[in-house]
Design a protein around this motif. Structure first.
Motif, short mmCIF file in Angstrom:
data_model
loop_
_atom_site.label_atom_id
_atom_site.label_comp_id
_atom_site.label_asym_id
_atom_site.label_seq_id
_atom_site.Cartn_x
_atom_site.Cartn_y
_atom_site.Cartn_z
N ASN A 166 32.50 34.27 27.03
CA ASN A 166 31.10 34.18 26.61
C ASN A 166 30.58 35.53 26.13
OD1 ASN A 166 29.93 31.33 27.47
ND2 ASN A 166 31.33 31.98 29.10
N LYS A 167 31.48 36.39 25.67
CA LYS A 167 31.07 37.75 25.31
C LYS A 167 30.11 37.78 24.13
CE LYS A 167 35.42 38.58 22.77
NZ LYS A 167 36.03 37.28 23.08
N GLU A 168 30.15 36.75 23.26
CA GLU A 168 29.22 36.74 22.12
C GLU A 168 27.77 36.67 22.60
OE1 GLU A 168 31.81 34.73 22.41
OE2 GLU A 168 33.17 35.49 20.86
N LEU A 169 27.55 35.92 23.68
CA LEU A 169 26.21 35.83 24.25
C LEU A 169 25.76 37.19 24.78
CD1 LEU A 169 23.88 33.87 24.94
CD2 LEU A 169 25.00 33.46 27.14
N LEU A 170 26.67 37.92 25.40
CA LEU A 170 26.36 39.26 25.89
C LEU A 170 26.08 40.22 24.75
CD1 LEU A 170 29.10 39.66 28.67
CD2 LEU A 170 26.73 38.90 28.96
N GLY A 181 26.29 39.06 44.36
CA GLY A 181 26.41 39.43 45.77
C GLY A 181 27.83 39.91 46.04
N MET A 182 28.34 39.57 47.25
CA MET A 182 29.68 40.04 47.65
C MET A 182 29.78 41.55 47.43
SD MET A 182 31.30 37.43 48.87
CE MET A 182 31.47 35.65 48.80
N GLU A 183 30.73 42.00 46.57
CA GLU A 183 30.89 43.44 46.33
C GLU A 183 30.07 43.90 45.13
OE1 GLU A 183 33.92 42.03 43.33
OE2 GLU A 183 32.57 41.27 44.87
N GLY A 184 29.47 42.98 44.38
CA GLY A 184 28.54 43.35 43.31
C GLY A 184 29.19 44.00 42.10
N ALA A 185 30.45 43.67 41.81
CA ALA A 185 31.17 44.35 40.72
C ALA A 185 30.75 43.87 39.33
CB ALA A 185 32.67 44.15 40.89
N LEU A 186 30.06 42.73 39.26
CA LEU A 186 29.73 42.15 37.95
C LEU A 186 28.97 43.12 37.05
CD1 LEU A 186 29.60 39.61 36.11
CD2 LEU A 186 27.41 39.08 37.20
N ALA A 187 28.01 43.86 37.61
CA ALA A 187 27.20 44.76 36.79
C ALA A 187 28.05 45.83 36.11
CB ALA A 187 26.11 45.41 37.64
N SER A 188 29.05 46.35 36.83
CA SER A 188 29.92 47.37 36.25
C SER A 188 30.75 46.81 35.10
CB SER A 188 30.86 47.94 37.32
OG SER A 188 30.13 48.67 38.29
N VAL A 190 30.02 44.16 33.18
CA VAL A 190 29.13 43.90 32.05
C VAL A 190 28.72 45.21 31.38
CG1 VAL A 190 26.86 43.00 31.37
CG2 VAL A 190 28.27 41.72 32.99
N GLY A 191 28.40 46.22 32.20
CA GLY A 191 27.99 47.52 31.66
C GLY A 191 29.07 48.17 30.82
N GLY A 192 30.33 47.87 31.13
CA GLY A 192 31.42 48.43 30.36
C GLY A 192 31.71 47.70 29.06
N LEU A 193 31.00 46.59 28.83
CA LEU A 193 31.25 45.79 27.63
C LEU A 193 30.16 45.92 26.56
CD1 LEU A 193 32.42 42.41 29.27
CD2 LEU A 193 33.86 44.04 28.02
N SER A 226 27.92 53.31 32.38
CA SER A 226 26.63 53.92 32.05
C SER A 226 25.62 52.85 31.64
CB SER A 226 26.81 54.92 30.91
OG SER A 226 27.75 55.91 31.25
N GLY A 227 24.34 53.20 31.68
CA GLY A 227 23.29 52.30 31.18
C GLY A 227 22.89 51.22 32.15
#
Length: 249
Positions: A166-170, A181-188, A190-193, A226-227
């Motif tokens: 779904n990267k086109e949406l991003l 939640g859990m370890e919260g790695a999703l933000a990192s 997404v931020g790298g993409l 970053s960001g």
């Protein structure tokens, strides 16, 4: 109260349609109206661009209704967060146009048209299905504040191909809200993409060592991407509000 309200009063005085004393009665409640149990900030939309939002958790139903009544008298659009369904049922009896978003625990009373002030799309992404209630708070906050908002749920790092498919949406987003939640790695991840601001929302979803969201919060604060900015645990409202401020710039 907003800028248009003030303009209407001043125009009315200028044209002789409103007496000066009547105008003073309206203006004297600036910058706030004291109800004893609450001081309603009618001036906020003039300062910040958005009216005051009612945080309903911990408030009595009577106090919530009293605040809604005063804000409705000023023809404000009203957003309430952390609202119990029983409270909504009481509000609905008095204000039939009240809408309830049960997953996000949000009430919305639209007293006037919502102007679309966003310059692009806000995308709300979740790591898992259990993060959706917090994501829904962010989604409905940003949407009610005048933005185009899209959802991308259950695309966490345990099955990262779901996110990449779904990267086109991003890539089409102007702001992204990453809820996990859990370890919260999703933000990192997404931020790298992407090349747009990412607002990370840690949730209290997870097993014991998650410490009710603390592990996700620390991961997001220590992200190497970053960001990324980070709001408090389960603060979907704060993320939606911040995303709206960025998107209207």
């Amino acid at each position: 109260m907003d800028v248009d309200f003030l303009k209407n009063i001043l125009e009315g005085v200028k044209m002789g349609n409103i007496e000066i004393e009547d105008a003073l009665k309206e203006l004297k409640i600036l910058p706030f109206e004291d109800l004893g149990y609450a001081k309603i900030d009618h001036h906020r939309s003039i300062r910040n661009g958005y009216p005051e939002v009612i945080y309903c958790e911990g408030k009595t139903d009577e106090h919530i209704l009293g605040i809604i009544e005063k804000m409705s008298q000023k023809n404000c659009n009203i957003l309430g967060t952390r609202v119990k369904k029983e409270t909504y049922e009481k509000i609905k009896k008095i204000y039939p146009n009240c809408k309830y978003e049960e997953l996000g625990r949000i009430i919305k009373i639209q007293n006037k048209p919502i102007e679309n002030i966003g310059k692009g799309n806000i995308v709300v992404v979740t790591g898992g299905t259990s993060d959706i209630p917090v994501a829904e708070e962010a989604y409905h906050t940003a949407h009610f504040l005048g933005n185009n908002v899209k959802k991308l749920y259950d695309v966490g790092v345990a099955g990262i191909h779901r996110l990449l498919n779904n990267k086109e949406l991003l890539f089409d987003a102007r702001v992204i809200i990453a809820v996990a939640g859990m370890e919260g790695a999703l933000a990192s991840v997404v931020g790298g993409l992407v090349d747009v601001p990412v607002i990370a929302v840690p949730t209290s979803v997870g097993y014991g060592a998650n410490f009710n969201g603390l592990s996700a919060l620390l991961t997001m604060l220590n992200s190497c991407a970053s960001g990324i900015s980070v709001v408090n645990i389960d603060n979907g409202f704060g993320a939606g509000y911040l995303a709206s401020m960025i998107n209207k710039l």
